[in-house]
Scaffold this active site. Structure first.
Site, PDB file in Angstrom:
ATOM      1  N   SER A   1     -81.555  59.117   8.440  1.00  0.00           N
ATOM      2  CA  SER A   1     -82.441  58.383   9.321  1.00  0.00           C
ATOM      3  C   SER A   1     -83.909  58.423   8.915  1.00  0.00           C
ATOM      4  O   SER A   1     -84.273  57.950   7.856  1.00  0.00           O
ATOM      5  CB  SER A   1     -82.228  58.925  10.737  1.00  0.00           C
ATOM      6  OG  SER A   1     -82.990  58.210  11.648  1.00  0.00           O
TER       7      SER A   1
ATOM      8  N   ASP B   1     -82.062  52.881  14.245  1.00  0.00           N
ATOM      9  CA  ASP B   1     -81.725  53.174  15.643  1.00  0.00           C
ATOM     10  C   ASP B   1     -82.966  53.456  16.493  1.00  0.00           C
ATOM     11  O   ASP B   1     -82.864  53.716  17.675  1.00  0.00           O
ATOM     12  CB  ASP B   1     -80.668  54.294  15.783  1.00  0.00           C
ATOM     13  CG  ASP B   1     -81.067  55.597  15.127  1.00  0.00           C
ATOM     14  OD1 ASP B   1     -82.228  55.718  14.688  1.00  0.00           O
ATOM     15  OD2 ASP B   1     -80.201  56.493  15.040  1.00  0.00           O
TER      16      ASP B   1
ATOM     17  N   ARG C   1     -91.092  73.294  20.387  1.00  0.00           N
ATOM     18  CA  ARG C   1     -89.645  73.462  20.237  1.00  0.00           C
ATOM     19  C   ARG C   1     -89.279  73.379  18.752  1.00  0.00           C
ATOM     20  O   ARG C   1     -90.037  72.815  17.948  1.00  0.00           O
ATOM     21  CB  ARG C   1     -88.869  72.390  21.024  1.00  0.00           C
ATOM     22  CG  ARG C   1     -89.258  70.978  20.666  1.00  0.00           C
ATOM     23  CD  ARG C   1     -88.416  69.954  21.391  1.00  0.00           C
ATOM     24  NE  ARG C   1     -87.099  69.805  20.786  1.00  0.00           N
ATOM     25  CZ  ARG C   1     -86.838  69.035  19.716  1.00  0.00           C
ATOM     26  NH1 ARG C   1     -87.801  68.344  19.120  1.00  0.00           N
ATOM     27  NH2 ARG C   1     -85.621  68.959  19.238  1.00  0.00           N
ATOM     28  N   ALA C   2     -88.111  73.945  18.439  1.00  0.00           N
ATOM     29  CA  ALA C   2     -87.633  73.853  17.059  1.00  0.00           C
ATOM     30  C   ALA C   2     -87.006  72.484  16.875  1.00  0.00           C
ATOM     31  O   ALA C   2     -86.230  72.035  17.727  1.00  0.00           O
ATOM     32  CB  ALA C   2     -86.604  74.939  16.800  1.00  0.00           C
TER      33      ALA C   2
ATOM     34  N   GLU D   1     -86.088  57.900  24.222  1.00  0.00           N
ATOM     35  CA  GLU D   1     -86.979  58.957  23.794  1.00  0.00           C
ATOM     36  C   GLU D   1     -88.289  58.270  23.421  1.00  0.00           C
ATOM     37  O   GLU D   1     -88.292  57.094  23.020  1.00  0.00           O
ATOM     38  CB  GLU D   1     -86.405  59.682  22.576  1.00  0.00           C
ATOM     39  CG  GLU D   1     -85.126  60.428  22.908  1.00  0.00           C
ATOM     40  CD  GLU D   1     -84.607  61.248  21.737  1.00  0.00           C
ATOM     41  OE1 GLU D   1     -84.628  62.475  21.841  1.00  0.00           O
ATOM     42  OE2 GLU D   1     -84.178  60.659  20.736  1.00  0.00           O
ATOM     43  N   ALA D   2     -89.397  59.014  23.533  1.00  0.00           N
ATOM     44  CA  ALA D   2     -90.699  58.416  23.217  1.00  0.00           C
ATOM     45  C   ALA D   2     -90.724  57.889  21.785  1.00  0.00           C
ATOM     46  O   ALA D   2     -91.416  56.914  21.474  1.00  0.00           O
ATOM     47  CB  ALA D   2     -91.800  59.448  23.425  1.00  0.00           C
ATOM     48  N   ASN D   3     -89.913  58.497  20.884  1.00  0.00           N
ATOM     49  CA  ASN D   3     -89.894  58.061  19.484  1.00  0.00           C
ATOM     50  C   ASN D   3     -89.199  56.712  19.275  1.00  0.00           C
ATOM     51  O   ASN D   3     -89.041  56.254  18.148  1.00  0.00           O
ATOM     52  CB  ASN D   3     -89.269  59.138  18.590  1.00  0.00           C
ATOM     53  CG  ASN D   3     -87.805  59.424  18.925  1.00  0.00           C
ATOM     54  OD1 ASN D   3     -87.111  58.607  19.515  1.00  0.00           O
ATOM     55  ND2 ASN D   3     -87.341  60.607  18.556  1.00  0.00           N
TER      56      ASN D   3
ATOM     57  N   THR E   1     -83.616  68.417  13.426  1.00  0.00           N
ATOM     58  CA  THR E   1     -83.330  67.625  12.223  1.00  0.00           C
ATOM     59  C   THR E   1     -84.177  68.036  11.023  1.00  0.00           C
ATOM     60  O   THR E   1     -83.973  67.537   9.927  1.00  0.00           O
ATOM     61  CB  THR E   1     -83.588  66.116  12.467  1.00  0.00           C
ATOM     62  OG1 THR E   1     -84.976  65.953  12.788  1.00  0.00           O
ATOM     63  CG2 THR E   1     -82.747  65.567  13.591  1.00  0.00           C
TER      64      THR E   1
HETATM   65  C1  G16 Z   1     -82.616  62.225  15.720  1.00  0.00           C
HETATM   66  C2  G16 Z   1     -81.979  62.252  17.086  1.00  0.00           C
HETATM   67  C3  G16 Z   1     -83.015  61.933  18.141  1.00  0.00           C
HETATM   68  C4  G16 Z   1     -84.179  62.896  18.018  1.00  0.00           C
HETATM   69  C5  G16 Z   1     -84.729  62.905  16.602  1.00  0.00           C
HETATM   70  C6  G16 Z   1     -85.747  63.998  16.372  1.00  0.00           C
HETATM   71  O1  G16 Z   1     -83.110  60.932  15.479  1.00  0.00           O
HETATM   72  O2  G16 Z   1     -80.921  61.326  17.113  1.00  0.00           O
HETATM   73  O3  G16 Z   1     -82.417  62.013  19.406  1.00  0.00           O
HETATM   74  O4  G16 Z   1     -85.207  62.552  18.889  1.00  0.00           O
HETATM   75  O5  G16 Z   1     -83.684  63.137  15.678  1.00  0.00           O
HETATM   76  O6  G16 Z   1     -85.151  65.220  16.709  1.00  0.00           O
HETATM   77  P1  G16 Z   1     -85.835  66.608  16.415  1.00  0.00           P
HETATM   78  O7  G16 Z   1     -87.171  66.557  17.087  1.00  0.00           O
HETATM   79  O8  G16 Z   1     -84.910  67.613  17.022  1.00  0.00           O
HETATM   80  O9  G16 Z   1     -85.986  66.722  14.924  1.00  0.00           O
HETATM   81  P2  G16 Z   1     -82.904  60.200  14.089  1.00  0.00           P
HETATM   82  O10 G16 Z   1     -83.484  58.846  14.322  1.00  0.00           O
HETATM   83  O11 G16 Z   1     -83.635  61.006  13.064  1.00  0.00           O
HETATM   84  O12 G16 Z   1     -81.421  60.222  13.881  1.00  0.00           O
END
Ligand code: G16
Length: 540
Positions: free
Chosen positions: A65, A286, A503-504, A378-380, A507
């Site tokens: 992603s 997405d 937060r940790a 999500e805000a993102n 991804t």
């Molecule tokens: C993934 C998850 C999202 C999440 C994002 C960042 O998105 O599907 O729900 O908001 O990672 O997560 P984190 O802050 O835990 O790294 P994507 O678009 O990278 O698949």
């Protein structure tokens, strides 16, 4: 299923030793060269999952992603197109971490036994991948594990993540009253476009839209959709940019939804002209972020919170016009990253309930299911709107008392087809935004003026050990490391209207810090101070 066949196949796909692998927010995600053995083992889990669910098709998506081009990832999609059931994430983690090929097969057989899975029954898995070249080798690892477990396998090759979710649901609902659509990529485009035409109901989109595709899979797929779109019918004029997938190294580089959201600015290339409407997709299409350059004030971003408020207000208005607002419960799901001003707007102005969940669409999706219409973003920019079977039935069976009621019911019905019901989908969400702006006859400025965001800042902090950071209260507070939250609270108290949390990441190998406050400089200062605290507590 033959034990030795699985061991022999596994020996071709070794796990890189000395690491601990975890099925995180988006499955396993890391540098692509660590993923061969991981993907093979995910195939084993998918082979079990499909048999546990009576041979229904399971999806496997290979993507990293928004992460850099050298990364990749692998995640499992359940039969209705939602994320893998949480309990099974632990099984995935255990399988992937098995120290030897023999222990891997022991665990596989033990798991089948514990979960009462008949290994001789048929199973089916389908796969898709984004444009990362490493995806080709990883698909081979997956195919080998499905062959070794005698699981029927369909390779759909390059897809956006939401397309794979769509196909998984289509396969499992074919021939039932809940049939989700034609089982093909073309079926996906046709479904979206037909619903887009219906949802517009003769209204026309005005002005052109430029779409930054992050040089990822969204580019070719959006172009496929546009080949089939009739602009005469809708007024929608799309200009596709950053859609070069032939140079893999430029994926997500200085462009795409994650860049725009975290940097709070437009991609440097090509440069948006003031007044134009723009949006960005992320690497697997997405997530969606809109923005424009206000000729007077400069860059203005309309992120996931703005899309959620736009969709919620439109749908709430339609359900009032349709005379069904007292029959259906509408709710909005957000995470701690939602701007405080958006939450206030939804609760006080739209008068809708808001639920806060931890990060990760699986959590938001789950919470959205408790409403008749659950708007989750999500805000993102990752999100969608879920319509319950009751809601869809109501749109179809309610006898309209006036032409205006019929109009509203028909638009609601069309929205339920336009909006991807399996997962957040940037292309589908983009068409939704265009439909709403056309109905409301809104410019970007009209949309932007609904409420004023609190200035905010998101910082990525590399720490010695991100696993030290444990959260509570839907990630709004840290329970560990002990003392860290107290220090954050002390800082927050020094600013007006301020909020901050850490937060940790699920991804990336890092922590994230979010801060908002009354002014830009206060938000930046607070974020930087909290980042220093997190660094101090983060181990060496
Ligand atoms: C993934 C998850 C999202 C999440 C994002 C960042 O998105 O599907 O729900 O908001 O990672 O997560 P984190 O802050 O835990 O790294 P994507 O678009 O990278 O698949």
């Amino acid at each position: 299923m033959d034990r030795d066949t699985i061991i022999a196949a596994s020996k071709k796909h070794n796990i890189v030793p000395g690491r601990v692998y975890k099925y995180g927010t988006a499955g396993f995600r890391m540098s692509a060269d660590l993923l061969d053995g991981v993907t093979f083992r995910v195939g084993l889990l998918a082979a079990l999952r499909t048999r546990k669910l009576n041979g229904q098709a399971i999806g496997v998506m290979i993507t990293a992603s928004h992460n850099p081009a050298v990364d990749n990832g692998v995640k499992i999609v359940d039969p209705m197109g939602d994320m893998l059931e949480q309990e099974w994430e632990a099984y995935a983690t255990n399988l992937v971490n098995a120290p030897s090929h023999e222990e891997l097969v022991e665990y596989f057989i033990k798991l089948a036994d514990t979960l009462k899975i008949d290994l001789a029954s048929p199973g089916k898995v389908i796969a898709g991948r984004d444009t990362r070249p490493s995806g080709i080798t990883l698909v081979t690892a997956l195919a080998d594990s499905l062959a070794a477990t005698k699981t029927t396998y369909g390779d759909y090759k390059i897809l956006t993540t939401p397309q794979l979710h769509y196909l998984t649901r289509c396969i499992n609902t074919a021939g039932t009253p809940g049939a989700y659509g034609e089982i093909s990529e073309v079926g996906y485009y046709n479904k979206l476009l037909e619903a887009f035409y219906r949802a517009l109901r003769g209204r026309r989109v005005s002005g052109s839209l430029t779409v930054d595709c992050a040089n990822g899979v969204g580019g070719p797929k959006l172009n496929e959709l546009l080949k089939r779109h009739d602009p005469q019918r809708t007024g929608l004029q799309v200009k596709v940019v950053n859609d070069d997938v032939l140079r893999p190294e430029i994926l997500n580089l200085d462009c795409g939804a994650d860049f725009v959201k975290t940097r709070q600015r437009a991609p440097p290339n090509p440069k948006p002209t003031p007044g134009d409407r723009w949006c960005s997709l992320d690497g697997d299409a997405d997530r969606l972020i809109y923005y424009w350059i206000d000729p007077e004030k400069g860059f203005f971003m309309l992120d996931g919170d703005r899309i959620a408020t736009l969709a919620a207000s439109f749908i709430a208005d339609l359900s009032r016009s349709a005379g069904i607002s007292n029959q259906l419960r509408i709710g909005v799901i957000q995470t701690a990253y939602a701007n405080g001003a958006s939450t206030k707007y939804i609760e006080q102005h739209l008068q809708l309930p808001v639920v806060c969940t931890p990060t990760g669409v699986k959590h938001l999706h789950h919470a959205a299911c408790s409403f008749d219409i659950g708007v989750y973003f999500e805000a993102n920019g990752h999100g969608t709107v879920l319509f319950s079977p009751t809601a869809i039935q109501t749109f179809k069976t309610k006898a309209p008392q006036s032409p205006a009621q019929k109009d509203a019911l028909d638009i609601l019905s069309a929205l339920a087809d336009l909006i991807n019901q399996t997962v957040g989908d940037a292309i589908s969400d983009m068409l939704l935004v265009e439909v709403i702006l056309a109905h409301k006859v809104w410019t970007m400025k009209d949309w932007a003026l609904r409420y004023q965001d609190l200035p905010n800042r998101l910082v990525r902090v590399e720490v010695g050990n991100k696993d030290l950071f444990q959260t509570t209260d839907a990630e709004r507070k840290l329970s560990h490391p002990i003392g860290c939250q107290d220090e954050i609270d002390k800082e927050v108290k020094k600013y007006t209207n301020a909020r901050s949390f850490a937060r940790a990441s699920g991804t990336e190998n890092a922590c994230r810090v979010y801060a908002e406050a009354a002014t830009r400089s206060e938000a930046d200062e607070l974020a930087n101070k909290v980042a220093v605290i997190v660094k101090q507590y983060g181990g060496i």
